[in-house]
Design a protein around this motif. Structure first.
Motif, PDB file in Angstrom:
ATOM      1  N   GLN A 408       0.827  -1.216   0.000  1.00  0.00           N
ATOM      2  CA  GLN A 408       0.000   0.000   0.000  1.00  0.00           C
ATOM      3  C   GLN A 408       0.856   1.257   0.000  1.00  0.00           C
ATOM      4  O   GLN A 408       0.548   2.223  -0.706  1.00  0.00           O
ATOM      5  CB  GLN A 408      -0.940   0.007   1.209  1.00  0.00           C
ATOM      6  N   ALA A 411       2.192   1.953  -3.365  1.00  0.00           N
ATOM      7  CA  ALA A 411       1.155   2.405  -4.290  1.00  0.00           C
ATOM      8  C   ALA A 411       0.674   3.817  -3.976  1.00  0.00           C
ATOM      9  O   ALA A 411       0.339   4.592  -4.879  1.00  0.00           O
ATOM     10  CB  ALA A 411      -0.029   1.441  -4.236  1.00  0.00           C
ATOM     11  N   GLN A 412       0.665   4.195  -2.715  1.00  0.00           N
ATOM     12  CA  GLN A 412      -0.016   5.411  -2.255  1.00  0.00           C
ATOM     13  C   GLN A 412       0.911   6.516  -1.795  1.00  0.00           C
ATOM     14  O   GLN A 412       0.602   7.702  -1.920  1.00  0.00           O
ATOM     15  CB  GLN A 412      -0.958   5.019  -1.107  1.00  0.00           C
ATOM     16  N   TYR A 419      -5.975   6.642  -5.642  1.00  0.00           N
ATOM     17  CA  TYR A 419      -5.431   5.756  -6.669  1.00  0.00           C
ATOM     18  C   TYR A 419      -3.936   6.044  -6.826  1.00  0.00           C
ATOM     19  O   TYR A 419      -3.458   7.114  -6.422  1.00  0.00           O
ATOM     20  CB  TYR A 419      -6.167   5.973  -7.996  1.00  0.00           C
ATOM     21  N   PRO A 420      -3.183   5.147  -7.407  1.00  0.00           N
ATOM     22  CA  PRO A 420      -1.741   5.394  -7.511  1.00  0.00           C
ATOM     23  C   PRO A 420      -1.388   6.712  -8.181  1.00  0.00           C
ATOM     24  O   PRO A 420      -0.378   7.342  -7.840  1.00  0.00           O
ATOM     25  CB  PRO A 420      -1.252   4.200  -8.348  1.00  0.00           C
ATOM     26  N   SER A 454       2.623   4.888  -9.578  1.00  0.00           N
ATOM     27  CA  SER A 454       2.513   5.370  -8.201  1.00  0.00           C
ATOM     28  C   SER A 454       3.456   6.546  -7.983  1.00  0.00           C
ATOM     29  O   SER A 454       4.266   6.861  -8.855  1.00  0.00           O
ATOM     30  CB  SER A 454       2.868   4.229  -7.238  1.00  0.00           C
ATOM     31  N   ALA A 462      -2.483  -0.560 -10.001  1.00  0.00           N
ATOM     32  CA  ALA A 462      -3.935  -0.646 -10.136  1.00  0.00           C
ATOM     33  C   ALA A 462      -4.226  -1.353 -11.457  1.00  0.00           C
ATOM     34  O   ALA A 462      -3.634  -1.043 -12.487  1.00  0.00           O
ATOM     35  CB  ALA A 462      -4.572   0.737 -10.114  1.00  0.00           C
ATOM     36  N   ARG A 490      -4.210  -7.367  -3.588  1.00  0.00           N
ATOM     37  CA  ARG A 490      -4.326  -5.914  -3.729  1.00  0.00           C
ATOM     38  C   ARG A 490      -4.291  -5.503  -5.201  1.00  0.00           C
ATOM     39  O   ARG A 490      -3.682  -6.171  -6.039  1.00  0.00           O
ATOM     40  CB  ARG A 490      -3.177  -5.211  -2.993  1.00  0.00           C
ATOM     41  N   GLY A 491      -4.962  -4.377  -5.520  1.00  0.00           N
ATOM     42  CA  GLY A 491      -4.744  -3.683  -6.784  1.00  0.00           C
ATOM     43  C   GLY A 491      -5.828  -3.761  -7.831  1.00  0.00           C
ATOM     44  O   GLY A 491      -5.818  -2.973  -8.775  1.00  0.00           O
ATOM     45  N   ARG A 503      -8.761   1.192  -5.616  1.00  0.00           N
ATOM     46  CA  ARG A 503      -8.243   2.123  -4.613  1.00  0.00           C
ATOM     47  C   ARG A 503      -7.005   1.525  -3.937  1.00  0.00           C
ATOM     48  O   ARG A 503      -6.893   0.305  -3.759  1.00  0.00           O
ATOM     49  CB  ARG A 503      -9.308   2.424  -3.559  1.00  0.00           C
ATOM     50  N   CYS A 504      -6.093   2.388  -3.546  1.00  0.00           N
ATOM     51  CA  CYS A 504      -4.856   1.920  -2.900  1.00  0.00           C
ATOM     52  C   CYS A 504      -5.129   1.192  -1.596  1.00  0.00           C
ATOM     53  O   CYS A 504      -4.327   0.343  -1.174  1.00  0.00           O
ATOM     54  CB  CYS A 504      -3.927   3.110  -2.627  1.00  0.00           C
ATOM     55  N   ASP A 505      -6.250   1.517  -0.936  1.00  0.00           N
ATOM     56  CA  ASP A 505      -6.524   0.915   0.371  1.00  0.00           C
ATOM     57  C   ASP A 505      -7.527  -0.225   0.307  1.00  0.00           C
ATOM     58  O   ASP A 505      -7.988  -0.712   1.339  1.00  0.00           O
ATOM     59  CB  ASP A 505      -7.007   1.986   1.357  1.00  0.00           C
TER      60      ASP A 505
END
Length: 527
Positions: A408, A411-412, A419-420, A454, A462, A490-491, A503-505
Motif C-alpha cells: 500500500q 502504491a499510495q 489511486y496510484p 505510483s 492498479a 491488492r490492486g 483504490r490503494c486501500d
C-alpha cells in the motif's frame, strides 16, 4: 592526560605455543624496526599469577596483536585473551599466519586482517605500523578506551581446556603423568582421588587410569562409590568419543571445502556453481563459510528477463519490483526445477503441489495469457512464495512477496491518495473493465507505464492483475508458514468493473491454494 589514562606504546602479542619461533622473530623485529614496546607471556615474573599478569597487560596495552593460526583458534587461552581484549574495546591487529576460518568475534566487528604467512618480517612490521597509524587516529577520535587502570572485577576466569585427542608428544607426557601418580601404589588413595576429581572433567583418559588404580585399593572411603563413578565416566567417555568424531568430521569437511575453494578458482562458472551446490547439499550444516557462491551468483536484475527493475522506497527498508512478474520471468523458475524442488516450497505449498501434480501455472499453455511480457496468472499464493524462495536462494537477495503495508505504501505514498496516480478515477490509466473501458485480457506490464504509476514510479499497481501479498488476511501477520485461511490480494484486475477495487486501500482475499486468470504477483526485496 596522565600515565594512568594514556595507553603506553606496548603491543600485546597473543599467540599459540606452536608459533613461538615465528613470534620470537616478530618480537625482535618490533624492537629493531619500531618505537613500540612489546609484551608476551615470557615476561611474566616467577611465582606471579600468570593469568592475572596476562589480563593486567591486556588492560594496559596500546594494541592487541592476534597471531592467527588453527592452533590459536583451538587454544582456549588464546581465545580467552582475545575475548578479554574485545571486552575492553582494545584495538585489535589481526595477523593471519596460516589460512584459517576468521574468528566470528572479529568478523562481527568487520575487522580486516593482514595475511602474513608469505611475508618477510620487515613486511610484517610495515603491516603493523600501518595498522598502528589507524589506531592512533582512533584514539584521537575516542574510538578506543584509554582507561588502563587495573580492572580485576572484569577479568574472566582462567579458561578451561576442552578434552581432545592427544598428539604423540602429548601422549608421552600423559603416560609420564600417569606413571608419576600411580607408581608402585605409593601415592595415598586420598591423593589419587583428589587428582581424579581434578581430571575427570578435563582429561578423560588420565581420569580413567586413575579410577582403575583407585578401584584396586583396599582403603577407598565409604562415600566414594567406584561403580557410580565408573558409570559417570563411561558416559563422559562416550560423549568425548562422539565429540571427537564430530571434530574429525569437521576437519575432514573443512579440508574438502579448502579443496573446493581451490577448484572453483579455476573452474568454468557453470561447473563451479554445480560443485558448490553439491557441497552445500551434502554438508548443509557446514554451508559456504567463505561465500564462494557469491563470485558466481547472479543478481535478480541479471537473471530476470526484461522488463525487470527495483524501485527503492525512500526512508523504508525495502525495494519493490517496478512491474508484476511476467511469464518470461516465471519461466526461469520452471527451468530451474521449481516444481520439483521441495526446499523452495512451504510445507503446505508442497502438499498442494503434490496433490495437484502441478508442473506449471494453470494457464501456462493458453495463448490468451502466456505472452512473454504479460503478467503470469493462474498462480496460487503457494506458487508465488516458492518463486520468491527460489530467487532468494539463487541470488542471495532477501526476496519475498510484499507485505500488505509495503504494497500500500508503494502504491499510495504519504499523501493518502485514492489511486496510484491521484484522487480522480480515470479508466484509461490502467487495465480495467469500468465503463466505458472494457478489458478482455491482461496487457503487457509496460502498457500503462507513465500513465498510472505510483508516486515512486511503480507500474501496474492498479488494474491488470490482483497481486498476492504476504499477509494473512484475517490475522494481518506475515508468517509464510502460518495456517492462513485467506491471503491478501491488492490492486484490482482487468476483469473488475467497480472503481473501489482499484483504490490503494482496498483489501481483497483469496484461498492461498486457488488460482485464477486475474491473479498474479510482484516482488519485494528487504534491504
Amino acid at each position: 592526560m596522565n600515565a594512568l589514562t594514556t595507553p603506553n606504546k606496548t603491543l600485546f602479542l597473543s599467540y599459540s605455543r606452536r608459533q613461538t619461533t615465528w613470534c620470537n622473530d616478530l618480537y625482535t623485529a618490533i624492537d629493531t624496526y619500531t618505537h613500540f614496546y612489546r609484551w608476551r607471556d615470557n615476561k611474566i615474573p616467577e611465582s606471579a599469577d600468570w593469568w592475572d599478569s596476562i589480563c593486567l597487560n591486556i588492560e594496559g596495552c596500546y594494541a592487541f596483536v592476534a597471531i592467527l593460526s588453527q592452533d590459536y583458534l583451538d587454544s582456549v587461552y588464546c581465545m580467552g585473551e582475545l575475548e578479554y581484549a574485545l571486552k575492553l574495546n582494545k584495538p585489535i591487529i589481526a595477523l593471519m599466519l596460516h589460512d584459517v576460518d576468521y574468528p566470528q568475534q572479529l568478523n562481527e566487528q568487520r575487522l580486516q586482517f593482514a595475511r602474513v604467512n608469505d611475508l618477510q618480517m620487515p613486511q610484517v612490521i610495515n603491516k603493523i605500523l600501518s595498522a598502528c597509524n589507524q589506531i592512533t587516529l582512533g584514539y584521537m577520535q575516542d574510538a578506543y578506551s584509554t582507561d588502563i587502570h587495573p580492572r580485576q572485577h572484569l577479568r574472566p576466569r582462567v579458561p578451561t581446556p576442552k578434552a581432545s585427542t592427544p598428539t604423540p608428544e602429548e601422549d608421552a607426557i600423559l603416560n609420564k603423568q600417569i606413571d608419576e601418580v600411580t607408581v608402585h601404589g605409593q601415592i595415598p588413595t586420598r591423593d589419587l582421588m583428589r587428582r581424579y576429581n581434578e581430571e575427570k572433567n578435563r582429561n578423560i583418559r588420565l581420569a580413567r587410569d586413575l579410577l582403575d588404580k583407585i578401584a584396586q585399593r583396599q582403603d577407598v572411603p565409604i562415600f566414594f562409590d567406584v561403580d557410580e563413578e565408573n558409570k559417570e565416566l563411561s558416559v563422559a567417555e562416550k560423549r568425548f568419543a562422539e565429540e571427537e568424531r564430530q571434530r574429525q568430521r569437521i576437519k575432514q569437511v573443512s579440508g574438502e571445502y579448502d579443496d573446493l575453494a581451490h577448484y572453483v578458482s579455476t573452474a568454468r562458472p557453470q561447473s563451479a556453481m554445480k560443485a558448490i551446490k553439491r557441497f552445500i547439499e551434502a554438508y548443509p550444516e557446514f554451508g559456504d563459510p567463505q561465500d564462494l557462491m557469491a563470485k558466481f551468483r547472479p543478481t535478480s536484475k541479471s537473471l530476470m528477463p526484461a522488463p525487470f527493475d527495483w524501485i527503492e522506497i525512500p526512508g523504508k527498508s525495502y525495494s519493490i519490483a517496478k512491474y508484476p512478474i511476467t511469464n518470461a520471468q516465471f519461466a526461469k523458475f520452471i527451468e530451474a526445477g521449481g516444481y520439483s524442488t521441495e526446499r523452495w516450497w512451504t510445507q503446505a505449498g508442497w502438499a498442494q503441489r503434490e496433490k495437484g501434480s502441478l508442473t506449471e501455472p494453470r494457464y501456462w499453455t493458453d495463448s490468451k495469457w502466456n505472452g512473454a511480457e504479460q503478467p503470469v496468472v493462474g498462480v496460487s499464493w503457494f506458487e508465488a512464495v516458492a518463486f520468491c524462495l527460489w530467487l532468494s536462494e539463487t541470488t542471495g537477495e532477501n526476496i519475498m512477496l510484499p507485505t500488505e503495508d509495503q504494497w500500500q505504501y508503494a502504491a499510495q505514498g504519504d499523501d493518502g491518495r485514492d489511486y496510484p496516480w491521484g484522487n480522480d478515477w480515470d479508466c484509461k490509466r490502467c487495465n480495467n473493465s469500468v465503463k466505458p473501458c472494457n478489458s478482455k485480457v491482461t496487457t503487457p506490464v509496460r502498457h500503462y507505464e507513465g500513465k498510472g504509476d505510483s508516486p515512486f514510479g511503480v507500474v501496474d499497481m492498479a488494474g491488470n492483475v490482483w497481486e498476492w501479498c504476504l499477509t494473512d488476511y484475517d490475522n494481518e501477520t506475515n508468517d509464510i508458514n502460518s495456517d492462513a485461511t485467506d491471503r491478501v490480494l491488492r490492486g484490482g484486475s482487468w476483469y473488475d468493473d467497480i472503481t473501489g477495487y482499484f483504490r490503494c486501500d482496498c483489501r481483497n482475499q483469496y484461498y492461498p491454494r486457488l488460482t485464477n486468470g486475474d491473479r498474479g504477483f510482484r516482488l519485494s526485496r528487504f534491504n
